[in-house]
Every structure is written in C-alpha cells, then in structure tokens.
Design a protein around this motif. Sequence first.
Motif, PDB file in Angstrom:
ATOM      1  N   ASP A   1      66.503  29.440  74.269  1.00 49.77           N
ATOM      2  CA  ASP A   1      65.842  30.503  73.897  1.00 49.77           C
ATOM      3  C   ASP A   1      66.160  30.828  72.265  1.00 49.77           C
ATOM      4  O   ASP A   1      65.743  30.057  71.391  1.00 49.77           O
ATOM      5  N   ASN A   2      66.947  31.834  72.112  1.00 47.16           N
ATOM      6  CA  ASN A   2      66.791  32.391  70.662  1.00 47.16           C
ATOM      7  C   ASN A   2      67.886  31.889  69.828  1.00 47.16           C
ATOM      8  O   ASN A   2      69.072  31.633  70.465  1.00 47.16           O
TER       9      ASN A   2
ATOM     10  N   PHE B   1      58.235  32.392  68.585  1.00 43.99           N
ATOM     11  CA  PHE B   1      58.406  33.821  69.182  1.00 43.99           C
ATOM     12  C   PHE B   1      59.521  34.372  68.280  1.00 43.99           C
ATOM     13  O   PHE B   1      60.488  34.716  68.642  1.00 43.99           O
TER      14      PHE B   1
ATOM     15  N   ASP C   1      66.791  39.191  70.840  1.00 38.73           N
ATOM     16  CA  ASP C   1      65.517  38.252  70.359  1.00 38.73           C
ATOM     17  C   ASP C   1      65.061  39.283  69.698  1.00 38.73           C
ATOM     18  O   ASP C   1      65.020  40.485  69.426  1.00 38.73           O
TER      19      ASP C   1
ATOM     20  N   SER D   1      62.161  34.310  67.196  1.00 35.04           N
ATOM     21  CA  SER D   1      63.874  33.883  66.973  1.00 35.04           C
ATOM     22  C   SER D   1      63.888  32.526  67.873  1.00 35.04           C
ATOM     23  O   SER D   1      65.261  32.356  67.837  1.00 35.04           O
TER      24      SER D   1
HETATM   25 MG    MG Z   1      62.662  33.941  72.188  1.00 32.29          MG
END
Ligand code: MG
Length: 434
Positions: free
Chosen positions: A244-245, A279, A193, A281
């Motif tokens: 997430d990323n 955040f 990340d 990425s």
């Molecule tokens: Mg992240």
Amino acid sequence: MEENNPPSLSAKFKHSFAYPTVKERMPSIVARVADTAFRSKSWIKEKYGEDGSHDLKSLAGCVSKLRNEMMTGKVLVPIHDGRSDVQLWNDYLKEVTERDGEEPAWFISPWLYVECYMYRRIQEGVEKCHVLHKFDVFMEQKQKALLDSAQAILILLNYLMTVVNDLDSGETTNTHKLFKQLMQISLWGNKCDLSISGGQDNAQTSCPLDQVNKLREFVLRDDLEQVWQHLSCKAPCRVDIVLDNAGFELVTDLCLAEFLMSAKLASSVHLHAKAFPWFVSDVTKDDLDYTFQHFMQNNSMAMDMFVKRWKERLEDGSWTFEVHEFWTSPFPYCDMKKYMPDLYTELGNSSLIIFKGDLNYRKLVGDRNWPTTTPFEESLCGFHPAPLCALRTLKADLVTGLEEGQAEKVKKQDKHWMINGNWAVAVYCEKIVQ
Ligand code: MG
Ligand code: F6P
C-alpha cells in the motif's frame, strides 16, 4: 440477502457515511497537486529549461480543469494520453454507462470508481508532459513522510537486526510470536497514509514496538493464528505482498518480508506496487529506490545491513518487485479474473497473498454495503487466487467478518470507528467453499 446477489455499491456518494469528508478531501487533493506544480516552478525551470516550464503550465491546466469538473459535478470523460491502460479505462467507462443507463458523474457514481478515476486523471496531466512525463506529483509529500518517520524506522530496523541475527545463528525459539508481532507492525504501519489526511503530514512518530501492544484491543478481528498455522505448514513457500503506502508502512512491509525469509517461512516474496502515483502515498518503484537511498545516507548499521540484503534479494530474484496495471485500475478484485486473467493465474502460484491497507480491502470486498457480520469469504465474491489475508486499518465505511453486536459496541465507544484509522482487522481466508 439472496445468494449471488451482493448488496449495492457502498458508494453512491449520497448514501455514504464518509461522503462529506470524502467530498471535501478529493478536491483538496487535486488542489494540492496544483500547488505542488506551482511551487516546483523554479527547480523545474532550472533542471529542464523552457520545456519544463511549458509542461508545468500544461499540468496545472489539466489539474484545474479536473477540479472544475469535480466541483460542478460534470460527467466523467474518456482519458486521452499515451499510457497502455487508456483502452481499459475508456472501455470501462462505456461499460458502466451501459450498465447504469447514464453516464457516470462526480459525486454521484460509485465512490471507488470515481476516486480511482480522479488519480488516473491526475496522471493524464502528467502523461501529456514532454519532459515531465515521469514527474510524481506526490513525491514531495511521500519523501517528507519517510523522513518524518526516521526515528520510528530506526527503532524498527535495529530491532529487526537483532531478530535476524538470532535467526541466522539459530538462536530463535519464538518464531511464532515474532511472526505475529511483525504482521501487527505491518498492519499498524497502515495508519500512515497521506490520502486519508488529504495529503497533510501523517508520519509514524511513536515507537512501533510499544504501539502494537497498546493497539491490540483495537484489532476487531484477528486471524493471525490461522495465518501462522497455514504458513508454518507450507513453509518455505512463496508469499505475495500487495503493497500500500510508501514511507513508514513500506518499511514495515519490507521488515515483514525480511522476517519471512530469515525465518524460512518464505522461499520467495513477491512485492506488488503501483505503476504510477496513486492515492497520494501508494508505493511506486521510485519510492522504493528513495527509501533505499535514504537508508544508504544514514549512518546506521541496521540500515546499511538491510539495504545491502534487500538489494541482493531483489537481484537474486528471491524478492521481486512487480507492477501491474490492474492495481491502478478501477476494478474490484472479484473482476480480476475477467479483466486481467494473467494476473489472477500468476497470483495462483502463491501460498499466501497479504493485501495491505484500506483501498486493497475496499477492492477485496467490492466496496459494497455489506452487513458487518457477512462472512469475509462471502464478501470476496469469488475472488480467491490463493489463501489470502488482509491487514487493514479502517478508513472507509465498510467492513465484513465481524461478530454479531460487535459493530454496535464499537460505535458506542468511537463514533468514527470506521473511518478514522484507529481500528483494524487482520482477516484471513484459506479457501472459499463454492
Ligand atoms: Mg494507500
Ligand atoms: O480516500 C479514501 C480512501 O480510499 C480511504 O478509504 C483511505 O483513507 C485512503 O483512501 C486509502 O487508504 P490506504 O492507503 O490504507 O489504502
């Protein structure tokens, strides 16, 4: 510890182990946004003319004001832009002020809230633009990270092609083993990340298949067998992945989703992403589109095959790509039922929710200073829309569900084990006993 009385937020900055790193990292993320705005001057002028230049100036002004407020420890101020979540943010600001008896301020108030607020304020600068209101200030970094991971992505996709072809032709007998492997690849994908590195390059450059074997001993808690038991009983069922990323991690998550479908463990996969850049990425819809575009531009059979398949899955609805305001809110997940009951109910239709990454984990356990041996179930503070699993490399100084003495042992081996992303947990909670 009293029941119904969880520990304090991990996160009064002054008590936090990660404090010095974070206090430096946050302003440097904002500084990089200003730098991006500066470096984008010429192409933006070319593409959008004077309106673009005007927007860039306004964005740079917002970001420099934000950095100044951070550096001088000002109080957090209400958000003023046209996004639909403004009320939610501003009501929460009031609520926190009333709860704490003082206005929240930079580097004093809980880390989770302040950090989320920083990304929302960056977005405020973008929202105020006229022609650049869709500008992704982290796009350049995310795209570079994807391209820098090209070799690892190719290895992974070629491997998945073999796996899927075997599954399609009924030649696979080791679905159990493959499940664990794809889950581990997705887990370690989380090493990549860009916010932990303050936006510096952080791509996957080693072979992901070798990596999972080497990294097994760094998984501090591994509940994948229980996840398998649950999923294979329910199969084929709905699985949700809270992404997430972007970059390599997103590809590992799509590979996992593909495997779940091809192995008939999942009948549908719901992918949850962010509504705006977050955040550094975190995945947005534009990142998914860019990833597909990248696949189409490569002369690779595997990339070709999967981009076609995945687009079809998204078109026929067996995969969905969803954004919800909650994921870019400051709330810990135990507050989802209160603030976003619609999402909580919706997630209740899932048979398994996989939460990816460090921030999702922090929000799952409320970013609190739990003793590391607190049962994971307890640290969820009642959040349990459906059986859930967290795949997370440790980048923040909190973790639960470890055994007695385990934290002390790892600390001797690696002083920065909680924040350097080199250790991981794959933790599962089937149900909460109330
Ligand atoms: Mg992240
Ligand atoms: O900046 C802090 C942080 O929340 C860390 O905990 C982590 O480094 C990063 O941001 C987000 O990590 P992830 O992308 O895994 O959620």
